[in-house]
Design an enzyme around this catalytic site. Structure first.
Site, PDB file in Angstrom:
ATOM      1  N   GLY A 276     -15.728 -28.503 -41.438  1.00 12.88           N
ATOM      2  CA  GLY A 276     -16.819 -29.415 -41.087  1.00 12.88           C
ATOM      3  C   GLY A 276     -16.242 -30.621 -40.357  1.00 12.88           C
ATOM      4  N   CYS A 344     -28.201 -56.108 -48.838  1.00 17.28           N
ATOM      5  CA  CYS A 344     -27.929 -57.036 -49.942  1.00 17.28           C
ATOM      6  C   CYS A 344     -27.042 -56.399 -50.998  1.00 17.28           C
ATOM      7  CB  CYS A 344     -29.232 -57.505 -50.567  1.00 17.28           C
ATOM      8  SG  CYS A 344     -30.321 -58.193 -49.338  1.00 17.28           S
TER       9      CYS A 344
HETATM   10  C1  LIG Z   1     -17.797 -29.664 -47.786  1.00 15.01           C
HETATM   11  C2  LIG Z   1     -17.440 -28.245 -47.739  1.00 15.01           C
HETATM   12  C3  LIG Z   1     -16.780 -27.721 -46.625  1.00 15.01           C
HETATM   13  C4  LIG Z   1     -16.353 -28.555 -45.441  1.00 15.01           C
HETATM   14  O1  LIG Z   1     -15.337 -29.450 -45.739  1.00 15.01           O
HETATM   15  P1  LIG Z   1     -14.631 -30.282 -44.563  1.00 15.01           P
HETATM   16  O2  LIG Z   1     -13.680 -31.151 -45.262  1.00 15.01           O
HETATM   17  O3  LIG Z   1     -15.700 -31.040 -43.863  1.00 15.01           O
HETATM   18  O4  LIG Z   1     -13.968 -29.307 -43.666  1.00 15.01           O
HETATM   19  C5  LIG Z   1     -16.525 -26.374 -46.611  1.00 15.01           C
HETATM   20  N1  LIG Z   1     -16.880 -25.567 -47.640  1.00 15.01           N
HETATM   21  C6  LIG Z   1     -17.503 -26.038 -48.743  1.00 15.01           C
HETATM   22  C7  LIG Z   1     -17.870 -25.114 -49.830  1.00 15.01           C
HETATM   23  C8  LIG Z   1     -17.802 -27.383 -48.829  1.00 15.01           C
HETATM   24  O5  LIG Z   1     -18.418 -27.855 -49.914  1.00 15.01           O
END
Ligand SMILES: *Cc1c(COP(=O)(O)O)cnc(C)c1O
Length: 421
Positions: A276, A344
């Site tokens: 991600g 705030c």
């Molecule tokens: C959050 C998550 C990802 C992605 O993680 P990154 O650090 O953004 O690459 C992938 N797989 C699962 C199951 C996640 O919860």
């Protein structure tokens, strides 16, 4: 290639001046480089070209329809963690068969929705969830494809709030219990085992934890196969870190790819990856305007029009984000500033004790590396509408999410009949 750079003292994104974008769009707003995202995806994929693999973009990092489209057009599948994210992926045109459903707490409704949508795999997080999935699949007269998310008890050495692969974390099935759970799964009529999965955390900045976890899962796959289970895919999760600060040196994508390839080449299963942050983190800027520069005997504060409701990573994780003057022509300041929002809360800040070139009331500031876990974590605290998102592509840009208006928020409220006079 660097899509975010200064040209004649003015910050540009894909050859458009941020000043130009801000002259037509009110601050704060997010903007993203389309081609940074494309490059990151391509680099990721290329690093794994030696092995049979598939990339499932982790939708939770940034779930805008345009962002999902960029990645779907490149051939990415999607990793979703809620019914809402599943809807977003389907709406962006991603087929169920290209979607993985993860998530530590799936409701019965979400499980039904995932099964109806014919997702390629549900990643199971507990024994009781396995039974629930079996039950729901049986009611729908179908078999659910599953993998078990195993918790390898490896310390990802990242921020405690985004460490997920230690035994004490809420995620996955305890490693020592995995053989038993697979046996159980294979005995359930409406369950079809297709693979195994892990995800040890996020913003991981060394290869060591990955290596440990990957070796553990490779051994587990052999064991599971010996026990008679079919393992067609091995899902390694996401977690590869990015540089938020110029001094940070996360593993290069090529070293990561080499590690994955060396461990899993010839394993006879497709390798799934769920990046991600790596894909989108450094594509984005949050553009905000200085409301006021306030100097007290102890400190100097730059108060900006974005707040922790728009971008919470500094508050939530103590995360470092660079803050750059969009026009850098007021000279070098020897002062240190706190860059803070108008919400705030004392915790409403973007930078602390930061050396920064001069800015004044009305100056624009760009907060860097906000593409992942930025807008998706925004809220309406202090009755602040969610801000716009803009996508920039080779000298042109479009709004990909309109800013909320205050009436959008107020109109969701109703006055109880007994109060309405
Ligand atoms: C959050 C998550 C990802 C992605 O993680 P990154 O650090 O953004 O690459 C992938 N797989 C699962 C199951 C996640 O919860």
């Amino acid at each position: 290639m660097n899509y975010i750079e200064y040209k004649k003292n003015t910050l540009n994104i894909e050859n458009i001046s941020i000043v130009d974008i801000a002259s037509k769009n009110s601050t704060p707003f997010y903007c993203y480089s389309n081609n940074h995202i494309v490059d990151q995806y391509n680099k990721f994929s290329k690093s794994l070209e030696k092995i049979d693999h598939k990339i499932f973009y982790a939708v939770k990092a940034n779930s805008n329809q345009s962002i999902l489209k960029i990645l779907a057009n490149l051939g990415a599948g999607m990793d979703v963690v809620s019914g809402g994210e599943l809807s977003r992926a389907l709406k962006a045109g991603v087929k169920g068969s290209d979607i993985i459903y993860s998530g530590v707490g799936k409701t019965d409704e979400e499980i039904s929705y995932a099964i109806e949508s014919k997702v390629s795999c549900l990643n199971v997080e507990s024994e009781s969830e396995l039974h629930t999935i079996n039950q729901i699949a049986s009611e729908s007269k179908t078999k659910a494809n599953i993998s078990i998310r195993v918790n390898p008890d490896v310390d990802a050495k990242t921020h405690v709030k985004i460490t997920t692969g230690k035994a004490e974390n809420k995620f996955g099935i305890e490693f020592n219990d995995s053989a038993r759970i697979y046996k159980l799964a294979s005995s359930l009529k409406n369950i079809n085992i297709t693979g195994v999965s892990i995800h040890i955390g996020s913003q991981i900045t060394s290869l060591e934890p990955f290596k440990k976890a990957f070796l553990i899962i490779r051994d587990l796959v052999s064991q599971l196969r010996n026990d008679g289970h079919t393992i067609d895919h091995i899902d390694l999760g996401g977690g590869l870190g990015i540089a938020y600060h110029e001094n940070e040196t996360p593993p290069s994508i090529n070293d990561y790819g080499k590690l994955v390839s060396s461990i899993f080449e010839g394993v006879g299963a497709q390798i799934y990856l769920e990046p991600g942050r790596f894909i989108i983190g450094n594509s984005g800027l949050l553009i905000t305007k200085v409301i006021n520069v306030k100097t007290t005997p102890q400190k100097s504060f730059i108060i900006v029009d974005a707040g922790m409701n728009d971008f919470i990573r500094p508050t939530l994780y103590g995360a470092y984000h660079e803050t750059l003057p969009v026009i850098d022509n007021l000279g070098t300041s020897s002062k240190r500033y706190d860059v803070v929002g108008p919400v705030c809360e004392t915790g409403d800040f973007f930078a602390k004790n930061r050396k920064m070139n001069f800015v004044k009331k009305g100056s624009l500031i760009a907060i860097k590396s906000v593409g992942a876990y930025g807008t998706v974590q925004s809220s309406n605290y202090n009755s602040r509408p969610i801000v716009a998102e803009i996508l920039v592509n080779k000298g042109q840009y479009e709004i990909i999410r309109h800013a909320q208006k205050i009436d959008d928020l107020i109109n969701l409220d109703t006055v109880a009949t007994w109060l309405d006079n």
